[in-house]
Enzyme design. Structure first.
Site, PDB file in Angstrom:
ATOM      1  N   GLN A  98       0.804  -1.218   0.000  1.00  0.00           N
ATOM      2  CA  GLN A  98       0.000   0.000   0.000  1.00  0.00           C
ATOM      3  C   GLN A  98       0.838   1.271   0.000  1.00  0.00           C
ATOM      4  OE1 GLN A  98      -2.678  -0.416   3.351  1.00  0.00           O
ATOM      5  NE2 GLN A  98      -3.687  -2.193   2.481  1.00  0.00           N
ATOM      6  N   HIS A 136      -1.406   0.827   5.421  1.00  0.00           N
ATOM      7  CA  HIS A 136      -2.130   1.911   6.113  1.00  0.00           C
ATOM      8  C   HIS A 136      -1.306   3.194   6.252  1.00  0.00           C
ATOM      9  CE1 HIS A 136      -5.031  -1.179   8.187  1.00  0.00           C
ATOM     10  NE2 HIS A 136      -4.899  -1.366   6.880  1.00  0.00           N
TER      11      HIS A 136
END
Length: 376
Positions: free
Chosen positions: A91, A153
């Site tokens: 991510q 995240h």
């Protein structure tokens, strides 16, 4: 250059009509607007964020660490030079892009990205001048502290408030969920700074000697959408839940939004989480999804092409593979419609100067699409 594509995406997007609608307000009306989706450009490598410049060109980030300029007719530039090195894993990577409110005179843009430090990484924000396809005078104005191991995240959206301050959305970095309740770090927080990186004097924790003064609100999991409500000027955000519990919040200064002690989902380990927010001293979300749709990108529509959709909220869904249209009634969500259901992973949603709704698809052949009224 990547060649342009302006053909109609007829293979799965021949027409766009609402597929699904639920309403918690008996007076909410379903809007019957036939639309179509056109392909603007393709060939982007997992595009993540986009913004429009005054001349109509788009700035588009690719998560691998490249920034592109895309013209209205779909011409995609070579990578802009001078982009900072990014932690491009899972991510992490080059994330959001925003232009300065005074861009027409100062040519300054802002980038959020996962910044590497050895085996660790953290979300950072840099500003630079965009001159002839190159970034100059680059300056890092924010760094998430501490940097941690892991590739999940990072957040992160950038939104300028009406007062000129910059909001930066962050995540809990995946393996550090309890730190979202700790005011001495930036993990799981919403940040508010000035465009030069300094701290506004009216931030809620400026006089708190154990808190980071950049913090606006806390107890957040993974904020991948943020937008200003044009009617109130307030910031709205959404964040990923674990198994269920994706939330929409209107973050107030100094308030605690509960993660990981309150959520309407369950942990990946199937350990339950208390639903109760207010009973624990936390803020309740104004809306949530269970099961999760994995929301990304957020737009309050204010254009003229779709007057019936004005002030509706549009959110891309990654796991949901659709675009959510939410009917807003004050500070509540009165109804939901799924557009482009079961099609693609949608990473970002923006409004163009032409009033069309632009979408980024999350794939290695990433596309820029736009929703327009269906031709008669």
């Amino acid at each position: 250059m990547i060649h342009k594509h302006s053909i109609l995406m007829s293979f799965i997007f021949a027409s766009l009509i609402g597929h699904f609608f639920v309403s918690s307000n008996a007076n909410a009306q379903r809007i019957q607007t036939e639309s179509e989706v056109k392909l603007v450009a393709r060939g982007l490598n997992f595009p993540w964020g986009m913004t429009f410049m005054p001349n109509g060109n788009m700035l588009v980030t690719e998560r691998v660490g490249k920034l592109r300029i895309v013209s209205p007719d779909g011409q995609v530039s070579e990578p802009v030079k001078g982009v900072p090195k990014v932690f491009a894993m899972q991510q992490g990577g080059l994330l959001d892009v925003e232009i300065d409110p005074k861009f027409a005179s100062n040519q300054i843009i802002y980038l959020s990205y996962a910044e590497p430090e050895g085996a660790k990484a953290g979300t950072a924000v840099a500003r630079a001048k965009l001159i002839d396809g190159k970034l100059e005078d680059l300056q890092v104005i924010f760094r998430q502290e501490p940097k941690t191991v892991g590739a999940q995240h990072f957040g992160s959206r950038l939104v300028f408030a009406p007062d000129g301050n910059l909001f930066i959305t962050l995540g809990d970095r995946g393996n550090h969920i309890e730190e979202a309740q700790n005011l001495s770090n930036h993990i799981g927080k919403l940040i508010r700074i000035r465009p030069d990186g300094s701290i506004p004097k009216d931030n809620p924790f400026v006089k708190h000697n154990k808190a980071k003064p950049e913090i606006w609100s806390y107890g957040h999991r993974h904020i991948q959408g943020a937008a200003l409500n044009p009617e109130t000027g307030e910031l709205w955000i959404h964040e990923h839940g674990p198994r269920g519990g994706d939330e929409i919040n209107i973050p107030k200064p100094g308030k605690n939004y509960g993660w990981p002690k309150a959520n309407y989902g369950v942990h990946y380990s199937m350990v339950p989480i208390k639903d109760e927010h207010a009973e624990q001293g936390f803020e309740e979300p104004i809306f949530y999804w269970t099961p999760s749709i994995a929301p990304s990108g957020m737009l309050f529509y204010s254009g003229s092409l779709f007057p019936g959709w004005r002030n509706n909220l549009f959110i891309g869904a990654l796991v949901g593979t659709h675009v959510a249209r939410l009917v807003v009634d004050g500070n509540k969500i009165a109804g939901e419609e799924q557009l482009l259901k079961n099609t693609l992973r949608f990473r970002d949603v923006e409004q163009g100067p032409d009033g069309a709704i632009y979408l980024l698809t999350d794939e290695n052949d990433g596309k820029i699409l736009k929703i327009v009224p269906k031709a008669e």
